[in-house]
Scaffold this motif. Structure first.
Motif, mmCIF file in Angstrom:
data_model
loop_
_atom_site.group_PDB
_atom_site.id
_atom_site.type_symbol
_atom_site.label_atom_id
_atom_site.label_comp_id
_atom_site.label_asym_id
_atom_site.label_seq_id
_atom_site.Cartn_x
_atom_site.Cartn_y
_atom_site.Cartn_z
ATOM 1 N N LYS A 191 38.572 27.371 34.380
ATOM 2 C CA LYS A 191 38.362 26.355 35.412
ATOM 3 C C LYS A 191 39.588 25.469 35.565
ATOM 4 O O LYS A 191 39.964 25.112 36.684
ATOM 5 C CB LYS A 191 37.135 25.506 35.070
ATOM 6 N N VAL A 192 40.204 25.123 34.434
ATOM 7 C CA VAL A 192 41.419 24.314 34.490
ATOM 8 C C VAL A 192 42.540 25.094 35.188
ATOM 9 O O VAL A 192 43.267 24.556 36.043
ATOM 10 C CB VAL A 192 41.865 23.889 33.077
ATOM 11 N N VAL A 193 42.667 26.371 34.831
ATOM 12 C CA VAL A 193 43.695 27.218 35.451
ATOM 13 C C VAL A 193 43.459 27.322 36.950
ATOM 14 O O VAL A 193 44.394 27.229 37.758
ATOM 15 C CB VAL A 193 43.706 28.618 34.809
ATOM 16 N N LYS A 194 42.175 27.483 37.340
ATOM 17 C CA LYS A 194 41.872 27.599 38.769
ATOM 18 C C LYS A 194 42.232 26.321 39.507
ATOM 19 O O LYS A 194 42.752 26.358 40.626
ATOM 20 C CB LYS A 194 40.396 27.932 38.984
ATOM 21 N N GLN A 195 41.939 25.156 38.893
ATOM 22 C CA GLN A 195 42.281 23.896 39.543
ATOM 23 C C GLN A 195 43.787 23.774 39.751
ATOM 24 O O GLN A 195 44.248 23.317 40.802
ATOM 25 C CB GLN A 195 41.761 22.717 38.721
ATOM 26 N N GLY A 196 44.555 24.179 38.745
ATOM 27 C CA GLY A 196 46.008 24.159 38.892
ATOM 28 C C GLY A 196 46.479 25.114 39.962
ATOM 29 O O GLY A 196 47.359 24.788 40.782
ATOM 30 N N LEU A 197 45.873 26.316 39.978
ATOM 31 C CA LEU A 197 46.220 27.310 40.990
ATOM 32 C C LEU A 197 45.867 26.803 42.380
ATOM 33 O O LEU A 197 46.646 26.938 43.332
ATOM 34 C CB LEU A 197 45.478 28.614 40.692
ATOM 35 N N LEU A 198 44.685 26.178 42.501
ATOM 36 C CA LEU A 198 44.228 25.651 43.786
ATOM 37 C C LEU A 198 45.199 24.593 44.298
ATOM 38 O O LEU A 198 45.565 24.578 45.482
ATOM 39 C CB LEU A 198 42.824 25.061 43.625
ATOM 40 N N HIS A 199 45.644 23.712 43.406
ATOM 41 C CA HIS A 199 46.603 22.675 43.811
ATOM 42 C C HIS A 199 47.893 23.301 44.327
ATOM 43 O O HIS A 199 48.432 22.895 45.372
ATOM 44 C CB HIS A 199 46.899 21.746 42.634
ATOM 45 N N ASP A 200 48.392 24.301 43.601
ATOM 46 C CA ASP A 200 49.633 24.952 44.028
ATOM 47 C C ASP A 200 49.458 25.660 45.365
ATOM 48 O O ASP A 200 50.333 25.585 46.241
ATOM 49 C CB ASP A 200 50.096 25.955 42.973
ATOM 50 N N LEU A 201 48.336 26.341 45.545
ATOM 51 C CA LEU A 201 48.097 27.081 46.782
ATOM 52 C C LEU A 201 47.982 26.147 47.981
ATOM 53 O O LEU A 201 48.395 26.499 49.094
ATOM 54 C CB LEU A 201 46.822 27.918 46.658
ATOM 55 N N ASN A 209 55.530 37.675 50.724
ATOM 56 C CA ASN A 209 55.519 38.639 49.624
ATOM 57 C C ASN A 209 54.371 38.408 48.645
ATOM 58 O O ASN A 209 54.298 39.075 47.615
ATOM 59 C CB ASN A 209 56.854 38.572 48.871
ATOM 60 N N GLY A 210 53.534 37.441 48.968
ATOM 61 C CA GLY A 210 52.394 37.162 48.099
ATOM 62 C C GLY A 210 52.734 36.306 46.900
ATOM 63 O O GLY A 210 51.951 36.253 45.938
ATOM 64 N N GLN A 211 53.892 35.639 46.933
ATOM 65 C CA GLN A 211 54.327 34.803 45.814
ATOM 66 C C GLN A 211 54.214 33.327 46.181
ATOM 67 O O GLN A 211 54.426 32.937 47.333
ATOM 68 C CB GLN A 211 55.782 35.119 45.452
ATOM 69 N N LEU A 212 53.871 32.509 45.168
ATOM 70 C CA LEU A 212 53.883 31.069 45.389
ATOM 71 C C LEU A 212 55.286 30.614 45.751
ATOM 72 O O LEU A 212 56.266 31.059 45.140
ATOM 73 C CB LEU A 212 53.431 30.335 44.115
ATOM 74 N N ARG A 213 55.392 29.753 46.742
ATOM 75 C CA ARG A 213 56.686 29.177 47.044
ATOM 76 C C ARG A 213 57.130 28.299 45.878
ATOM 77 O O ARG A 213 56.303 27.670 45.215
ATOM 78 C CB ARG A 213 56.619 28.337 48.313
ATOM 79 N N PRO A 214 58.412 28.213 45.622
ATOM 80 C CA PRO A 214 58.881 27.291 44.586
ATOM 81 C C PRO A 214 58.571 25.858 45.001
ATOM 82 O O PRO A 214 58.414 25.573 46.197
ATOM 83 C CB PRO A 214 60.392 27.558 44.531
ATOM 84 N N ILE A 389 43.437 35.344 46.432
ATOM 85 C CA ILE A 389 43.812 34.901 45.082
ATOM 86 C C ILE A 389 42.699 34.067 44.465
ATOM 87 O O ILE A 389 42.323 34.257 43.302
ATOM 88 C CB ILE A 389 45.129 34.106 45.139
ATOM 89 N N LEU A 390 42.142 33.141 45.243
ATOM 90 C CA LEU A 390 41.065 32.295 44.724
ATOM 91 C C LEU A 390 39.807 33.115 44.439
ATOM 92 O O LEU A 390 39.075 32.840 43.487
ATOM 93 C CB LEU A 390 40.763 31.169 45.709
ATOM 94 N N GLU A 391 39.566 34.123 45.271
ATOM 95 C CA GLU A 391 38.403 34.983 45.043
ATOM 96 C C GLU A 391 38.533 35.730 43.718
ATOM 97 O O GLU A 391 37.552 35.883 42.976
ATOM 98 C CB GLU A 391 38.241 35.979 46.189
ATOM 99 N N SER A 392 39.747 36.185 43.404
ATOM 100 C CA SER A 392 39.963 36.855 42.119
ATOM 101 C C SER A 392 39.667 35.924 40.956
ATOM 102 O O SER A 392 39.066 36.323 39.960
ATOM 103 C CB SER A 392 41.410 37.358 42.031
#
Length: 434
Positions: A191-201, A209-214, A389-392
């Protein structure tokens, strides 16, 4: 009692060295931090999920140094006063900090270790028959405040297997408890990882290319300033009323009586549900008076009164209406419902939503300022990549949650079988479970 090979009937009183209750004075709402301080346990230290010695308050100095009611490793604790669902809760104390005492709302049991395994005793007291015995003997004027006398617990009947068999049973249950705790910890990390991922997304987005922008600090050329701060150059900022197909509105002001054959009406409690069971239904005539708030699959729903900011999305094949506590947001073709729901549900979205909140004693969100709230969003292709990505991440969480639910069900089944003697445990079985 000497070592036996059969199960034996006895009472709680027969298998403990002593029982103890403590005081319930007014305390500071903080934990103990000085080495000389003593603390009193809150009832929330005793849960069906286990022991939590962090749930305590510091005692006034006059109540320190009461070692006779101090909790020790190996004790069994039982709540005895409070709301019905919180009375009779049992836990075993596997370890504890020093200088913690029981309050008057609980009973401490110190088992005779040569007779009973404390883990077995705690488990057995949590099974159906002992729980019924206790609850049948509670008193109180209302379900919100009941209690039972110490004698009720002490006289509660037990059936004990030989001590060696108790140890085997406890070992099996401990193995499951360990697996449950490890899975719960993993879910917490995911859940913590998802929250961090959600913020970045939702701040950096995903490139073609499917990569997070820097981050903007590393690649400022990829970002632009906006009313919401730095956003990717490809993104746009619009107010909600510019990206909705119909005007944002609230639902039926007065739902009135339940009509079994009527029109489903969603309330705040339904936003986290499956939109299939327990839905209120109102008369068709009332629904006809509110055509503006009839929902369609894919509509985004936002709670605007009471519990502010809860987000739901209308699933396929559901048709109905909403209550006045919910706002209907129907995105245009340029905004995907799933992306908008994720955005509004995120900490970023919740912060934006609070800008439309009014009132202090009973907070609510007014429709006019809600329509003017601005959000940043990418094109539809990037929205799709974000959703994937979020669905995964959600699938992984669901898999671990299903595993946790299965482990808990297995534990309940094993407790009912092993702690009542319905199934006898052997060293071979215990080794298999471990």
């Amino acid at each position: 009692m000497s070592e036996r090979t059969t199960w034996e009937a006895c009472t709680v009183r027969d298998v403990i060295e002593r029982h103890f209750c403590g005081p319930s004075p007014d305390c500071e709402e903080r934990q103990i931090f000085a080495p000389e301080e003593w603390g009193v346990l809150k009832t929330t230290a005793i849960t069906w999920a286990g022991w939590n010695d962090a749930a305590h308050k510091v005692l006034p100095k006059a109540f320190w140094e009461q070692s006779q009611i101090e909790v020790h490793e190996g004790d069994v604790l039982v709540t005895k006063a409070g709301p019905r669902h919180r009375v009779g809760v049992v836990c075993h104390v596997p370890s504890t900090r020093s200088r913690l005492v029981v309050s008057g709302k609980m009973i401490g049991l110190r088992p005779k270790t040569e007779v009973v395994d404390a883990r077995f005793l705690a488990g057995f007291l949590g099974t159906k028959e002992p729980q019924k015995y206790i609850h049948d003997r509670t008193t109180g004027m209302a379900e919100s405040q009941v209690n039972f006398a110490n004698e009720v617990l002490l006289d509660a009947p037990l059936r004990l297997p030989p001590v060696h068999e108790q140890h085997l049973i406890a070992r099996v249950l401990d193995t499951l408890d360990t697996a449950i705790r490890e899975t719960e910890a993993l879910i917490g990390k995911l859940k913590v990882v998802k929250q961090g991922l959600l913020h970045d997304l939702l701040t950096r987005g995903i490139d073609a290319n499917g990569q997070l922008r820097p981050p903007q600090s590393e690649a400022p050329q990829l970002y632009k300033e906006s009313p919401l701060g730095w956003i990717p150059r490809e993104w746009d900022v619009q107010s909600l009323d510019k990206i909705t197909a119909t005007p944002i509105c609230y639902g039926i002001v007065q739902v009135l009586d339940y009509v079994s054959s009527g029109v489903p009406v969603l309330a705040i409690r339904d936003l986290l549900g499956d939109y299939a069971t327990g839905i209120h239904r109102t008369a068709s005539s009332i629904d006809l008076a509110y055509p503006r708030s009839r929902v369609k699959p894919g509509d985004v729903l936002l709670s605007i009164k009471g519990t502010i900011g809860r987000i739901g999305m209308v699933p396929p094949h559901f048709l109905g209406n909403i209550s006045r506590d919910i706002a209907l947001i129907r995105p245009t073709s340029g905004i995907r419902s799933q992306f908008l729901a994720q955005m509004l549900r995120s900490p970023i979205g919740q912060t934006i939503i609070k800008q439309a909140q009014v009132g202090t004693t009973r907070a609510e969100i007014s429709i006019a300022p809600l329509r003017k709230l601005e959000i940043a969003f990418p094109d539809v292709k990037e929205q799709v990549r974000t959703e994937e990505i979020l669905e995964s991440a959600d699938i992984r969480l669901e898999e671990e949650q299903a595993k946790l639910n299965k482990l808990k069900s297995q534990k309940i089944g094993l407790m009912n079988d092993l702690l009542t003697g319905r199934v006898r445990v052997t060293p071979a079985v215990a080794q298999t479970e471990a």
